[in-house]
Design an enzyme around this catalytic site. Structure first.
Site, PDB file in Angstrom:
ATOM      1  N   ARG A   1       6.709 -17.939  10.554  1.00  0.00           N
ATOM      2  CA  ARG A   1       7.856 -17.278   9.194  1.00  0.00           C
ATOM      3  C   ARG A   1       8.988 -18.189   9.185  1.00  0.00           C
ATOM      4  O   ARG A   1       9.508 -17.636   9.123  1.00  0.00           O
ATOM      5  CB  ARG A   1       7.273 -16.095   8.832  1.00  0.00           C
ATOM      6  CG  ARG A   1       6.436 -15.600   9.317  1.00  0.00           C
ATOM      7  CD  ARG A   1       6.534 -13.878   9.246  1.00  0.00           C
ATOM      8  NE  ARG A   1       4.726 -13.209   9.094  1.00  0.00           N
ATOM      9  CZ  ARG A   1       4.185 -11.949   8.809  1.00  0.00           C
ATOM     10  NH1 ARG A   1       5.497 -11.433   8.877  1.00  0.00           N
ATOM     11  NH2 ARG A   1       3.207 -11.600   9.676  1.00  0.00           N
TER      12      ARG A   1
ATOM     13  N   ASP B   1      -4.657  -7.586   0.839  1.00  0.00           N
ATOM     14  CA  ASP B   1      -4.512  -7.511   2.101  1.00  0.00           C
ATOM     15  C   ASP B   1      -5.297  -6.369   3.277  1.00  0.00           C
ATOM     16  O   ASP B   1      -5.779  -5.585   2.333  1.00  0.00           O
ATOM     17  CB  ASP B   1      -3.238  -7.126   2.329  1.00  0.00           C
ATOM     18  CG  ASP B   1      -2.246  -7.091   3.703  1.00  0.00           C
ATOM     19  OD1 ASP B   1      -2.406  -8.069   4.300  1.00  0.00           O
ATOM     20  OD2 ASP B   1      -1.862  -5.857   4.300  1.00  0.00           O
TER      21      ASP B   1
ATOM     22  N   TRP C   1       5.207  -4.077   2.613  1.00  0.00           N
ATOM     23  CA  TRP C   1       5.761  -2.699   2.760  1.00  0.00           C
ATOM     24  C   TRP C   1       6.269  -2.038   1.247  1.00  0.00           C
ATOM     25  O   TRP C   1       7.237  -1.499   1.127  1.00  0.00           O
ATOM     26  CB  TRP C   1       7.253  -3.001   3.823  1.00  0.00           C
ATOM     27  CG  TRP C   1       7.180  -2.571   5.021  1.00  0.00           C
ATOM     28  CD1 TRP C   1       5.560  -3.051   6.151  1.00  0.00           C
ATOM     29  CD2 TRP C   1       7.886  -3.483   6.031  1.00  0.00           C
ATOM     30  NE1 TRP C   1       6.371  -3.300   7.397  1.00  0.00           N
ATOM     31  CE2 TRP C   1       6.856  -3.544   7.276  1.00  0.00           C
ATOM     32  CE3 TRP C   1       9.257  -3.343   5.865  1.00  0.00           C
ATOM     33  CZ2 TRP C   1       8.074  -3.186   8.365  1.00  0.00           C
ATOM     34  CZ3 TRP C   1      10.149  -3.309   7.230  1.00  0.00           C
ATOM     35  CH2 TRP C   1       9.293  -3.231   8.690  1.00  0.00           C
TER      36      TRP C   1
ATOM     37  N   GLU D   1      -9.711   3.669   8.442  1.00  0.00           N
ATOM     38  CA  GLU D   1      -9.987   3.711   7.131  1.00  0.00           C
ATOM     39  C   GLU D   1      -9.049   4.833   6.542  1.00  0.00           C
ATOM     40  O   GLU D   1      -8.805   5.063   6.296  1.00  0.00           O
ATOM     41  CB  GLU D   1     -11.707   3.773   6.122  1.00  0.00           C
ATOM     42  CG  GLU D   1     -12.507   2.470   5.748  1.00  0.00           C
ATOM     43  CD  GLU D   1     -13.683   3.001   5.870  1.00  0.00           C
ATOM     44  OE1 GLU D   1     -14.019   3.994   5.076  1.00  0.00           O
ATOM     45  OE2 GLU D   1     -14.438   2.148   5.186  1.00  0.00           O
TER      46      GLU D   1
ATOM     47  N   ASP E   1      -0.743   5.721   5.267  1.00  0.00           N
ATOM     48  CA  ASP E   1      -1.417   5.453   4.906  1.00  0.00           C
ATOM     49  C   ASP E   1      -2.431   6.304   3.183  1.00  0.00           C
ATOM     50  O   ASP E   1      -2.499   7.438   3.434  1.00  0.00           O
ATOM     51  CB  ASP E   1      -2.931   5.419   5.671  1.00  0.00           C
ATOM     52  CG  ASP E   1      -4.130   4.376   5.833  1.00  0.00           C
ATOM     53  OD1 ASP E   1      -4.022   2.997   6.243  1.00  0.00           O
ATOM     54  OD2 ASP E   1      -5.272   5.331   5.742  1.00  0.00           O
TER      55      ASP E   1
ATOM     56  N   GLU F   1      -8.875 -10.182   2.730  1.00  0.00           N
ATOM     57  CA  GLU F   1      -8.205 -10.391   4.474  1.00  0.00           C
ATOM     58  C   GLU F   1      -8.495  -9.331   5.252  1.00  0.00           C
ATOM     59  O   GLU F   1      -8.476  -7.940   4.980  1.00  0.00           O
ATOM     60  CB  GLU F   1      -7.224 -10.155   4.727  1.00  0.00           C
ATOM     61  CG  GLU F   1      -6.690 -10.316   6.151  1.00  0.00           C
ATOM     62  CD  GLU F   1      -5.467  -9.423   6.753  1.00  0.00           C
ATOM     63  OE1 GLU F   1      -4.926  -9.538   7.342  1.00  0.00           O
ATOM     64  OE2 GLU F   1      -5.273  -8.805   5.551  1.00  0.00           O
TER      65      GLU F   1
ATOM     66  N   HIS G   1      -1.748   0.443   2.205  1.00  0.00           N
ATOM     67  CA  HIS G   1      -0.937   1.022   2.565  1.00  0.00           C
ATOM     68  C   HIS G   1       0.826   0.947   2.088  1.00  0.00           C
ATOM     69  O   HIS G   1       0.926   0.371   0.853  1.00  0.00           O
ATOM     70  CB  HIS G   1      -0.105   1.088   4.277  1.00  0.00           C
ATOM     71  CG  HIS G   1      -0.111  -0.372   4.433  1.00  0.00           C
ATOM     72  ND1 HIS G   1      -0.985  -1.407   4.981  1.00  0.00           N
ATOM     73  CD2 HIS G   1       1.524  -1.184   4.144  1.00  0.00           C
ATOM     74  CE1 HIS G   1      -0.836  -2.656   4.777  1.00  0.00           C
ATOM     75  NE2 HIS G   1       0.511  -2.248   4.555  1.00  0.00           N
TER      76      HIS G   1
END
Length: 471
Positions: free
Chosen positions: A355, A218, A97, A178, A187, A242, A136
């Site tokens: 996690r 990412d 983030w 996209e 985005d 990824e 992002h």
């Protein structure tokens, strides 16, 4: 004119070049990667109780990771993939983030702490791969004033071609993939010259300033390929992207703009074959498609667990099946990636349950720790083979799969524990008559001699075997 200044500048630049750690894809072929989440791997000081709230920061940081680097080294890994280092919006313990592209996430430590971490890794010949995000920013809705340097609406895609939610809803619509938002995250518009140029400057500085060896990227399909071509040049180091998709040709198309991608189609296949006991012919099928689709299969990132998917042991708790899957990941063609906690038998489900905090579980006597350690020790002893030799299928049926790399022979099954024995006669193999081969797990008692071009392998209760020739 002072002629000493240009000379000194040249000397400084040459020195910087000499200490550069950025590595090429060919250099990465011999490495094995331990993936860790910085917030979840280790806290500094004495080990304490596990983190109870996995949706928030748990306290792991670079100093804690430094204290546990010998744990990674002892396990046998010589590279780490860590969480994005940039400053995040509140709650971004995972690093995805973005809030300040050129700032450090203070929850993980200071810039000096990160520099120390990289230096301590390199002291141990552990290469450092940092996760990066260019698709992002953090979840700030449509108010971008807190995002640096992308604080203007022109830095983001508009929702004109998107569904009313502005979210990606049709993953078969590449324009939507996209241009629209993933998980309601603003985005970025990489066609905007400011956005494009800032990212090129940032990634170039990140790799060179901190002596990084590689980057993991990412959300690759969510950004145009032309951007990644430029990003690749600016990074000037190995990149693995990824592409979270099971369609082989779609995933393979991104190796045209990046060195490598995570081997997601194979991941889905291995999960089906080992966790759900589907036919092992599926491995044969996917590898045949790989050979005609990917530009270079030898640098694909091979894995069976990561932070975006439920752990293997949450789907099937059989350690023998897990060991079989890990044997394949660690020794097959590609760059092996093992997710932290695998070696301690972690079995978390979907995010965030997968996690977990690793502390206080650093048990080097754990069955899976010692299994991985054994296989990686052998892999390192034959590193020239595993850095260059192609994978050749030697046998396949519903419950048995075997391959060789050079003179190493690997056999696995999906029969699992308490399944009795699985026996196969191998007629297609890399050995001459009279060659003696021994299993690394029982080198004194499990040896075979090739006779008339054949030998028979017996796998008891789901075990894996790894044979090599001896004098």
């Amino acid at each position: 004119m002072n002629k000493t200044k240009p000379v000194l500048l040249v000397i400084v630049l040459l020195a910087l070049c000499l200490v550069s750690h950025a590595k090429t894809k060919n250099q990465w072929k011999g490495r094995t990667i331990y993936q860790l989440l910085t917030d979840r791997f280790a806290k500094p000081g004495p080990d304490s109780g596990s983190c109870n709230d996995l949706s928030k920061y748990c306290g792991g940081n670079y100093q804690g990771a430094i204290e546990k680097l010998d744990y990674i080294k002892n396990l046998g890994f010589d590279a780490v993939w860590i969480t994005p280092i940039v400053n995040n919006t509140p709650g971004g313990y995972h690093g995805y983030w973005l809030q300040d592209l050129f700032g450090f996430n203070p929850n993980f430590g200071s810039e000096k702490d990160f520099v120390d971490f990289v230096r301590e890794c390199h002291k141990r010949d552990i290469w450092v791969m940092v996760d990066v995000v260019a698709n992002h920013v953090g979840p700030v809705g449509y108010n971008y004033e807190t995002i640096s340097p992308f604080n203007d609406s022109s830095h983001y895609h508009k929702c004109d071609i998107c569904p009313s939610s502005c979210q990606i809803e049709d993953w078969n619509n590449q324009n939507q993939v996209e241009m629209c938002r993933l998980a309601n995250l603003p985005d970025l518009n990489q066609d905007n010259s400011f956005v494009h140029d800032e990212f090129m400057l940032w990634i170039s500085q990140l790799v060179s300033k901190y002596n990084l060896d590689g980057i993991r990227i990412d959300t690759v399909p969510e950004v145009k390929k032309t951007f990644w071509q430029d990003f690749r040049k600016s990074a000037d180091c190995f990149q693995i992207g990824e592409v979270f998709n099971g369609e082989i040709k779609y995933v393979a198309s991104y190796q045209e703009c990046l060195d490598s991608v995570l081997s997601y189609p194979l991941y889905f296949t291995l999960k089906d074959v080992f966790a759900h006991k589907q036919s092992m012919y599926n491995i044969q099928s996917v590898l045949q498609a790989y050979s005609s689709s990917f530009k270079d299969t030898s640098v694909l990132g091979t894995f069976i667990d990561n932070h975006d998917n439920a752990r293997f042991l949450s789907m099937n708790g059989d350690y023998q099946l897990y060991k079989s899957a890990l044997t394949y990941v660690l020794l097959s063609e590609g760059i092996p990636i093992v997710y932290y906690g695998t070696e301690q038998g972690y079995a978390g489900g979907n995010d965030p349950k997968n996690r977990e905090s690793l502390w206080p579980n650093y048990n080097e006597k754990h069955e899976l720790f010692q299994f991985i350690q054994k296989v990686l020790s052998f892999r390192k002893s034959k590193i020239s083979t595993f850095s260059s030799a192609k994978q050749i299928q030697r046998y396949a049926d519903d419950n048995f799969y075997a391959f060789s790399r050079g003179d190493i022979f690997v056999a696995v099954t999906n029969s699992g524990s308490n399944s009795g024995g699985v026996s196969r006669t191998i007629t297609y193999n890399p050995y001459e008559n009279g060659t003696k081969i021994c299993n690394i797990f029982y080198e004194d008692t499990d040896c075979l001699v090739v006779n008339n071009g054949t030998f028979s392998i017996y796998l008891l209760n789901g075990e894996s075997k790894i044979y090599y020739p001896v004098q």
